[in-house]
Design a protein around this motif. Structure first.
Motif, mmCIF file in Angstrom:
data_model
loop_
_atom_site.group_PDB
_atom_site.id
_atom_site.type_symbol
_atom_site.label_atom_id
_atom_site.label_comp_id
_atom_site.label_asym_id
_atom_site.label_seq_id
_atom_site.Cartn_x
_atom_site.Cartn_y
_atom_site.Cartn_z
ATOM 1 N N SER A 115 1.622 5.727 -2.853
ATOM 2 C CA SER A 115 0.457 4.851 -2.488
ATOM 3 C C SER A 115 -0.431 4.265 -3.405
ATOM 4 N N TYR A 134 -7.826 8.223 -4.452
ATOM 5 C CA TYR A 134 -7.553 6.794 -4.612
ATOM 6 C C TYR A 134 -8.366 5.995 -5.385
ATOM 7 N N THR A 177 -5.112 11.234 0.408
ATOM 8 C CA THR A 177 -5.794 10.442 -0.619
ATOM 9 C C THR A 177 -6.996 10.534 -0.643
ATOM 10 N N ASP A 218 5.492 -0.024 3.433
ATOM 11 C CA ASP A 218 4.453 -0.638 4.270
ATOM 12 C C ASP A 218 4.687 -0.758 5.611
ATOM 13 N N GLN A 242 5.237 10.432 -0.416
ATOM 14 C CA GLN A 242 4.747 9.200 -0.205
ATOM 15 C C GLN A 242 4.121 8.881 -1.682
ATOM 16 N N SER A 273 -3.724 3.124 -1.608
ATOM 17 C CA SER A 273 -4.535 2.989 -0.229
ATOM 18 C C SER A 273 -5.309 4.238 -0.144
ATOM 19 N N VAL A 288 -2.958 5.707 5.309
ATOM 20 C CA VAL A 288 -1.917 5.805 5.383
ATOM 21 C C VAL A 288 -1.255 6.445 6.653
ATOM 22 N N TYR A 311 0.896 -1.214 0.004
ATOM 23 C CA TYR A 311 -0.065 0.011 -0.078
ATOM 24 C C TYR A 311 0.766 1.162 -0.017
ATOM 25 N N VAL A 312 2.176 1.386 0.486
ATOM 26 C CA VAL A 312 2.795 2.643 0.502
ATOM 27 C C VAL A 312 4.196 2.383 0.512
#
Length: 337
Positions: A234, A250, A246, A309, A232, A236, A239, A168-169
């Motif tokens: 991502s 997203y 996001t 992550d 970052q 997701s 975060v 995810y990140v």
């Protein structure tokens, strides 16, 4: 001499044993041929360790769903990844129980094994961003186990950082080291507050330039460069337990990664404007915050320490990050009709 009565007795006993043997062979054959194999990998030290007390119930739920369960408790860092890579192809379903770091290991082991089995997650860590994003219950092990047993199988985007996958990140800069540097004992006692307290210990608040990195960032259709306080990339919603970067941006299956890069503030006024924009989730209208969507990003400059992550991802001067579009097969809660 053996009497006819004794002969009849032994004959009946022999026939009974044959029937019983046939029955158990049939049951064994049924188990081998028709019950799906499930691998349960769990981190006994994750979070507050509550999974150990509920392990029997977890296994019972899977057994009642006609899974033949094999349990593996991790013993050290990367143990789960190595075990899944080694045996993942032998199972019909792989379930991971732990925090985001444990799931990170599982994703890498799963990709390396080329397993076709869906990957399920029972969260038992401190933050559990992946679970938050996908509405997997964090504080109800039984409910999460039911989803892992009988949830919806879907294929979502993941990321690839050089040669390491992330679920995810990927992030760098201000306070990101607290995700992997915070002692486990503190996380057990204080939960997410432990990260905040550790950040206060390690971040240089008096000299912001010491928290920044200089790099050039290329992406599809553009490039930025300079000194950055934080960055970052991502796929997701959440975060670090928040969605300020996001929200509304997203999509877990669109083949794009969401990048956010915060430039170095030159004075207290600029720092306050950054904080205000994040608090209001208004990152689009601040020139010091650069949001970008792209299927790939490339970094060149000074050596940067990364977190993937929530785990340490290494320190490198060059990084190529790209989306792995709809290749991560996971078990998620069923969509409400």
């Amino acid at each position: 001499m053996i009497s006819n009565k004794s002969k009849n007795y032994y004959l009946i006993l022999k026939e009974t044993l044959l029937v019983v043997s046939f029955f158990f062979c049939f049951v064994f054959f049924y188990i081998i041929m028709f019950m799906e194999k499930l691998l349960l990998v769990y981190n006994p030290k994750s979070g507050d360790g509550r999974i150990r007390a509920q392990l029997a119930k977890v296994i019972e739920i899977f057994s009642n769903a006609n899974y033949r369960v094999e349990v593996y408790a991790t013993k050290r860092e990367n143990d789960g990844m190595e075990w899944i890579e080694k045996v993942g192809c032998e199972f019909d379903r792989i379930v991971v129980c732990g925090g985001d770091g444990m799931f990170h290991e599982a994703v890498n082991g799963w990709f390396q094994s080329r397993s076709k089995a869906p990957l399920a997650y029972i969260p038992s860590g401190t933050v559990n961003d992946f679970a938050n994003t996908h509405n997997i219950p964090k504080n109800d092990v039984e409910a999460a186990t039911m989803i892992a047993s009988d949830g919806m199988i879907d294929q979502i985007d993941a990321g690839l950082f050089n040669d390491t996958y992330f679920s995810y990140v990927a992030a760098f800069g201000f306070a990101t080291s607290t995700a992997y540097d915070t002692p486990q004992t503190k996380k057990r006692k204080l939960g997410t507050l432990a990260y905040v307290l550790h950040a206060l210990e390690v971040v240089d608040f008096t000299h912001w330039e010491n928290n920044c990195v200089s790099t050039r960032i290329e992406y599809e259709g553009g490039m930025i460069e300079g000194n950055f306080l934080y960055g970052q990339i991502s796929s997701s919603r959440y975060v670090g337990g928040m969605d300020a970067f996001t929200k509304g941006r997203y999509d877990l299956k669109d083949g794009l990664l969401e990048g956010v890069f915060i430039r170095q503030p030159m004075n207290l006024s600029e720092l306050n404007s950054i904080i205000a924009s994040i608090a209001k989730s208004d990152i689009e209208n601040n020139p010091l915050i650069v949001p970008v969507q792209s299927p790939w990003f490339e970094f060149d400059g000074e050596s940067i320490a990364w977190t993937l992550d929530g785990e340490y991802g290494g320190e490198v001067p060059h990084a190529k990050i790209q989306v792995v579009e709809q290749q991560l097969k996971v078990v998620l809660p069923k969509e409400e009709e």
